[in-house]
Scaffold this motif. Sequence first.
Motif, short mmCIF file in Angstrom:
data_model
loop_
_atom_site.label_atom_id
_atom_site.label_comp_id
_atom_site.label_asym_id
_atom_site.label_seq_id
_atom_site.Cartn_x
_atom_site.Cartn_y
_atom_site.Cartn_z
N LEU A 1 0.84 -1.21 0.00
CA LEU A 1 0.00 0.00 0.00
C LEU A 1 0.87 1.26 0.00
O LEU A 1 0.53 2.26 -0.65
CB LEU A 1 -0.93 0.00 1.22
CG LEU A 1 -2.04 -1.06 1.24
CD1 LEU A 1 -2.75 -1.04 2.58
CD2 LEU A 1 -3.03 -0.81 0.10
N LEU B 1 -4.63 2.69 4.83
CA LEU B 1 -5.98 2.59 4.29
C LEU B 1 -6.82 3.80 4.68
O LEU B 1 -7.62 4.31 3.89
CB LEU B 1 -6.64 1.30 4.79
CG LEU B 1 -6.13 0.00 4.16
CD1 LEU B 1 -6.66 -1.21 4.93
CD2 LEU B 1 -6.53 -0.10 2.69
N VAL C 1 -12.83 3.22 -0.96
CA VAL C 1 -12.07 1.98 -0.82
C VAL C 1 -13.02 0.84 -0.49
O VAL C 1 -13.87 0.95 0.41
CB VAL C 1 -10.99 2.09 0.29
CG1 VAL C 1 -10.18 0.80 0.37
CG2 VAL C 1 -10.08 3.29 0.03
N ILE D 1 -14.46 1.80 5.06
CA ILE D 1 -14.22 0.90 3.93
C ILE D 1 -15.38 -0.08 3.82
O ILE D 1 -15.81 -0.67 4.83
CB ILE D 1 -12.89 0.14 4.12
CG1 ILE D 1 -11.72 1.13 4.04
CG2 ILE D 1 -12.73 -0.97 3.09
CD1 ILE D 1 -10.38 0.53 4.39
#
Length: 301
Positions: A183, A213, A222, A282
């Motif tokens: 990531l 994230l 996401v 998410i």
Amino acid sequence: MENPLTIDRNTLMALAGEAKLLSNPPGQISPGALAGERVSRQQGRGLNFDSLRRYQAGDDVRLIDWQATARLRTPWIRLYNEERERPVFIVVDQRLDMFFATRGQTKSAVAAKIAGLLAWRSWHDGDRLGSAVFSDTNYTLQKCRPPASNLNLMLDDLLAYNQQLAQQYPAEPATTLSLASVLQHARQLIPAGSWVAVISDFHDLDAQSEALLAALRRRSEVSAFVILDDLHRRLPSSGNLAARYRGHEAAFSLSGVLRDEIQQSITTRLGAQEKKLTRLGIRVNQIVVTQDLIRQMQRGL
């Protein structure tokens, strides 16, 4: 008949038709993206020219095309398209932890198929497409480009990394790439307003990957596709079992009490994992490898 362990090029190419069964767009439109349909007909200036039509009462006279009007001797106006772009970036886990199944296809094969479906969906929609495909020891990045440029490159990456797993097994690397490290490398290639799909079992979801994230979620939408084998739901009530993981082996007798404890432990872990991802904003889609993939994705998208 499909190979339960790996995918092949014919499988990836056949996903083109199945991708049309998925919802569009796949995932919610992110806060950074433009609202509404991605392509909408507008009467305005500074947009992409679409077509001409006859002037009608109430039309903005600033839109009159004077050359067409002079040539055709009746008023005509110009129509424009306003493009609503939503780049798609797909992160695909092809590490040895994903090379597992008790029945049906391996988690790695299902992950590759999900990535292929989303890539073909982007092809049909004309969305810019980027990807990060990674193994235990390497990763390949493709920055967001028109799908005509990137689709084949991404499919090649999926094929190469997926087929390497069968060749590497049962050898286990001393160190492995973490989800967080991938990531970290990928985030600079993800444009604001993108839709990001992360496809993994998330076994190494830690504080660093959560932070990355969360940073992605602040500028993009996401979705997490959590790939699961449902062994814990199908454990026998008793019997002898053996397990091996990263050089460690164990054999044990399964009792009813131990079976319940294993089921409870895995259910708790998956629940905590989903809670962490959901708290970050998410969308979580749990994909069980033994169930119909298209139906699960239709529900999740």
